[in-house]
Scaffold this active site. Structure first.
Site, PDB file in Angstrom:
ATOM      1  N   GLU A 153       2.768   3.773  -5.015  1.00  0.00           N
ATOM      2  CA  GLU A 153       2.394   4.464  -3.778  1.00  0.00           C
ATOM      3  C   GLU A 153       3.591   5.100  -3.074  1.00  0.00           C
ATOM      4  OE1 GLU A 153      -1.606   2.230  -2.324  1.00  0.00           O
ATOM      5  OE2 GLU A 153       0.236   1.242  -1.715  1.00  0.00           O
ATOM      6  N   ASP A 200      -7.894  -3.238  -5.793  1.00  0.00           N
ATOM      7  CA  ASP A 200      -7.156  -3.402  -4.534  1.00  0.00           C
ATOM      8  C   ASP A 200      -7.961  -4.173  -3.505  1.00  0.00           C
ATOM      9  OD1 ASP A 200      -5.269  -3.224  -2.565  1.00  0.00           O
ATOM     10  OD2 ASP A 200      -5.697  -1.149  -2.042  1.00  0.00           O
ATOM     11  N   GLU A 234      -8.716  -5.910   5.053  1.00  0.00           N
ATOM     12  CA  GLU A 234      -8.672  -4.461   4.914  1.00  0.00           C
ATOM     13  C   GLU A 234     -10.019  -3.882   4.478  1.00  0.00           C
ATOM     14  OE1 GLU A 234      -5.634  -3.166   2.215  1.00  0.00           O
ATOM     15  OE2 GLU A 234      -6.270  -1.080   2.256  1.00  0.00           O
TER      16      GLU A 234
END
Lengths: 718, 718
Positions: free
Chosen positions: B306, B380, B408
């Site tokens: 990332e 993820d 998240e």
């Protein structure tokens, strides 16, 4: 590090217990501890046998709850409120003049005129009356009475009348939608926009309660650097939820209006205030707000300043912009607060002159429901500024005060700097516009120019740190702001006594706290910007010294623009030989500062460019005096460190440590300010720092190279 | 709004008192309330007459303080600790095997082997021993004993031995230097970097204490998207101050290392891990850290993922990068945790396969003090994922687990979703790499491949909201993580009983809390991503549904990449007919999911592209089952709303309201998820939502147009 470890060791020895049970500062000045003096407590208990609330509205209900809670706690006996008067004595009787019993008591007591939001408290026939015209008055009276009881004063012969001198007593939160706070140093916004309106943090009510207790009756919860999202329906629902929490505490909600919202949210092609479609957009949007918040207060606007959109983009005036919004809220009783903190797009010769030049020609052109909101000084919340020339210069316009409570330029989250003395200095300054005695306070309270609409705004220092304000003593600034907004003539000393008495139990601690609040502002001025220096902080975040700042996108954001140091002299000449900013004041005011030798030293370099070797009234040269002043500031802080450390064991350990750790930081940073600034100015004066004074630990480059990219209070740079 | 107002009205009726005195959740599971049952309390008091601490170290001192505080509070009688053993019975005797009295007691009791950080608690001769090999064991034993007393259990015949199954039990804070938290939903960072090291927030110690109480022995306080400032001397001083606070609680501090720091901070031209100057820079920097923090734990690194810099920029491998840092910390006993969450720069056919492809070839090439840190699943932190193929695939490398505690993808700050069941599902999943019974837990605890170095990381859900975690029940996830890091074989049910028992006093509330924690994860999966759907959240902030997300800078950030819905079918074919991601698993594991008709429905669309009209084992078509599943998820949440509201009055009002308000949000958002996703997928299935099910309130465009630019947990966009 050695000193730190010592502090930590002390800390560890108590936090295992106190971290749960200790005082963390959350309770502010509303601690309501049991009165320790048994004699006094018993006497009160005999005088306060019951509590009668004659009104039924939600604000009266708050007063009842607060009295019941506070008295029960302080007297250590249950004091419950009832609605019926009954017979007998030993009652606290709370009610508005709508109740016959209250009117009769007022007449019998010969109480004077109780105005809106005011109150009278008097003893009569062995009862105590808290009387008001409206329920907000009852609430303020309740808090006043609780303060009185807390102080241990005699309540057998009470007879007082209090009317607020200002109408709009308002906090300005520079809180962004992502919960960062512009110029916030106590954590992040207490307003959790994402979870509003459905999750109501208990803190919202505690916030409202704290404000009500000091007479604050309004709040703007969004940043003046405004976001058009404020007007999106889901956000309006969030604000409505807050307004519902605030209402029972007598607090009206206001919002900031981004001038270009009709374009960004409404899809219009223009935000021209004279365009009917734009006016229509604001009218409709305003209706949507009032549908959700029937007592919505109105708008606060920053326009054509620091990049914010405004009417000047369409060749309209500030009055055109303000009046458009004023017309939108007028049908609902709303007002507009229009900020006079403006920059022109062109770089000025003297930024101090801009606001006056733009606003004075507009005097008389604003609608009746517009207040022009003026910062205390002409630059930007410096440690010390002379008063803003707009005070008294717009007799046909209501002008309100904007103070900064958050310490952008005064030590931010860690320094102990009592701001009340600074507020007092400004409010009691004489504009001389209508002769001697034309105090700023008289401009603000409307008495000088016969204005009905009056107000005072304070840029909040509140964040989500547990103690609200980071430095414990910064609570006193919030407190002082509220009290001065109620009565701008109030003495700081009285405010300090109230706050210290409510915040600390031990008399020695109270005495020391008052000493700090009395003197710390002057010390801060000395270790940061003595003798009228100003705007020499580091760039952007304004944390720490930065007199060398010279490269910014505009000159009037740099330090060198303001101090103008050269090999001969230092200071900004605003006299007739310079920018003549003095001409914006009344002649009597200006005369005080016309020549350097007659100018009060505290404003010397604000108004004059003075040679380093100029002998001052103190007998020292300017350079010598500057060195002494910086050092006096540090000495003042050191004295606080010494004095506070004597109080160990006399205040709860958690708050003792909070203050002790912050004072240590302040002492270190005061030295940093002194050493960095003198190292820098020395390169111009070309003289040594007098040998009897402490010399800088490092060379100038060291100070210049220090950088703090994540200093709080600015928008993060990614 | 009507419902909201009702809640507010209730709220106002109690907060005036409870806002100061109520339970706000800050005390977590360490409330230590007085035991209400008088019989039990008296019995305990007779069994616990004194407390003897035989060790003098700072961690033993913490154990002593904690026992004294907890027992004094629960038994409502002062239990002070003493250092000398004396005679008589009714003692709690706490000490390590260095003390003869302890060794003798252990021998007499025939206690088994107490390993590092482990402890034994046993009754002997009318005394109770808390025995350990080291002081950390004493601390964990102390907290265990306090839990036992809190539970009201019989302590007359205690005899237990507890050794931690993992060595490194660590929190990962994704906290940035400006106090924002990447994927943080409980306010902002508790770490006030600006005021460190000189201001020590009491919260730091409370944080350490909470972690120690559940066996967590390490923490990384900086974000894996790392900042080179971590290594600037002033920042290292800040970390040292934190380490000083954490040390008495047995917690080691770790830092994230930005791979390019030698360039950015050191001024080098490269960060090539094989360059001697680079190695030298890290060696020196490491020494500087250990000088300040002698027990510094080591580094956590996110590299070449990332956008983060890493060794691949220099054509080096992850092993090259990790080993360079491992060599730097090895002389001091430090370790490196190297994350396997990597993206290649080229867009892959299947992102789920990347980490395996990059890391398996490196097996055996890492230094002994390197742990490869692997997320539980291959994508993820989705609501549900199959296990990561790397578990069991690197037998020569210590592999540690990375769980996300912050939600998240699971409802963020507001949804009640117990994560322990999800952790348990992963830990007890069978990799089959060495035949049946090759559980992930056995990979993690080192038993499968005989690894010495073991660990589990949890991405923290902690922020500066007063109750630490926003949703009160999210405290249970922090708790569960700690307990599972201690013992990855522990049953969720046991964890729930512990947490609920410590957090709530009323048996009915405890029972309901356990019910919620048992079921809420499954409900969340159903209302968000049933049947193996994944990664269909809104872009960037991941708040709310976004199955339509299709335009991002890379395809594998979009939703359509993952669900691959078309007019015939939906789901990602990872079988042999698709990307064959299954080949990365053991054959036995893969066989379970090889064909759609045999695949457990919970992973159906993870591994297969399944026709909308396919009949499933349930007798319904895929489309029908999807509709049912979404609705079952909503029904589950609605049942929580109903169940919780029955508890009013049985839990303190402040926490009751916290949970009630969040459950209402969760119910609304579960419906939003269901209605938005079904409205979207309907355009592919081209079938109606079965008539007996609730129909969406709005059309698809409405859901697609919703936007939340200031959702928390992302870096603000300016």
């Amino acid at each position: 590090m050695i000193r730190l470890k010592f502090i930590i060791a002390l800390w560890l020895s108590f936090t295992a217990i106190s971290s749960v049970t200790g005082e963390d500062g959350y309770a502010l000045w509303l601690r309501y501890h049991k009165i320790e003096n048994k004699t006094i407590r018993k006497k009160y208990a005999s005088q306060i046998k019951s509590l009668v609330i004659l009104n039924k509205g939600e604000v009266a209900n708050t007063a009842a709850k607060e009295l019941s809670k506070g008295l029960s706690s302080m007297l250590d006996t249950k004091v419950e409120s009832q609605m019926s008067l009954g017979k007998g004595s030993g009652k606290i009787i709370v009610g508005t003049v709508e109740n016959a019993a209250i009117t009769q008591a007022i007449n019998k007591n010969k109480t004077g005129e109780i105005k809106n939001e005011g109150y009278a408290i008097f003893s009569l026939d062995k009862n105590i009356y808290i009387a008001a015209t409206d329920e907000k008055g009852l609430l303020y009276g309740a808090f006043h009475f609780l303060r009185t009881v807390h102080s241990g004063a005699d309540i057998s012969k009470l007879n007082l009348l209090e009317n607020p001198k200002l109408k709009v007593r308002i906090l300005n939160h520079w809180d962004n939608m992502d919960r960062t706070i512009e110029r916030g140093y106590a954590g992040f916004s207490i307003f959790n926009w994402h979870q509003l309106p459905d999750y109501i943090d208990p803190r919202y009510e505690d916030y409202a309660r704290a404000n009500a207790s000091i007479g604050i009756n309004a709040t703007v919860v969004t940043n003046v650097n405004a976001n058009y999202l404020v007007f999106r329906p889901d956000y309006m629902d969030k604000f409505a939820a807050l307004a519902d929490i605030f209402r029972p505490y007598g607090i009206k909600l206001y919002l900031t209006a981004r001038f270009s919202s009709p374009i960004e949210l409404g899809g219009l092609k223009t935000a021209d205030p004279l365009d009917p479609a734009v006016q229509q957009w604001w009218n409709e949007k305003t209706k949507e707000i009032y549908k959700r918040i029937p007592d919505f207060g109105g708008f606060l606007v920053k326009a054509n300043s620091e990049g914010q959109p405004g009417p000047q983009e369409y060749n309209r005036t500030h009055a055109d912009g303000a009046n458009m919004l004023a017309d939108a809220v007028a049908p609902f009783g709303g007002i507009v607060m229009w900020r006079a903190f403006v920059y022109s797009n062109e770089e000025p010769v003297d930024r101090a002159k801009q606001a006056y030049n733009e606003f004075v020609p507009l005097d008389g052109k604003f609608r009746k429901n517009v207040l022009v909101q003026v910062k205390n000084g002409p630059i930007d919340f410096q440690p010390r500024e002379p008063i803003h020339p707009l005070f008294g210069a717009m007799p046909k316009t209501p002008v309100m005060m904007e103070f900064q409570i958050t310490k952008e330029y005064l030590g931010q989250g860690t320094h102990l700097v009592g701001l009340s003395k600074m507020y007092e200095e400004v409010l009691k300054a004489d504009t001389y516009v209508k002769g001697k005695g034309s105090l700023v306070a008289k401009v603000i309270d409307g008495s000088l120019d016969n204005q009905e609409l009056t107000g005072m705004a304070g840029v909040a220092n509140i964040g989500n740190e547990r103690n609200w304000t980071s430095n414990l003593f910064a609570q006193a600034d919030w407190y002082a702001f509220g009290r001065l907004a109620w009565d701008p003539y109030m003495e700081s000393k009285t405010i300090f006594q109230e706050w210290a008495g409510l915040t600390f139990d031990n008399a020695e601690v109270q005495k020391t706290a008052i000493l700090f609040l009395e003197n710390s502002h002057e010390w801060c001025v000395k270790y940061m910007t003595p003798l009228g220096l100003h705007h020499i902080m580091a760039a952007n975040h304004h944390y720490g010294p930065g007199p060398w700042v010279s490269r910014m996108s505009r000159a009037d954001w740099t330090s060198v623009y303001y101090h103008k140091a050269d090999s001969v002299a230092v200071g900004f000449d605003r006299s007739v030989t310079g920018t003549n900013a003095l001409e914006q004041y009344s002649p009597e005011f200006a005369a005080q500062y016309a020549s350097a030798d007659k100018t009060d030293l505290k404003f010397l370099l604000w108004f004059h460019h003075v040679p380093w070797n100029q002998k001052l009234s103190t007998g020292k040269t300017l350079w010598e005096e500057m060195c002494e002043e910086y050092n006096r500031g540090v000495q003042g802080v050191s004295s606080m460190v010494t004095d506070w450390n004597k109080l160990k064991g006399k205040v709860d350990e958690e708050r003792f440590q909070q203050v002790a750790m912050h004072l240590k930081i302040q002492e270190d940073e005061a030295k940093w300010w002194r050493d960095a600034c003198l190292s820098y100015f020395k390169t111009f004066s070309r003289q040594a720092i007098p040998a009897h004074l402490p010399q800088p630990e490092h060379d100038l480059k060291y100070y210049q190279d220090l950088n703090y990219p994540y200093s709080p209070g600015i928008r993060p740079r990614w």
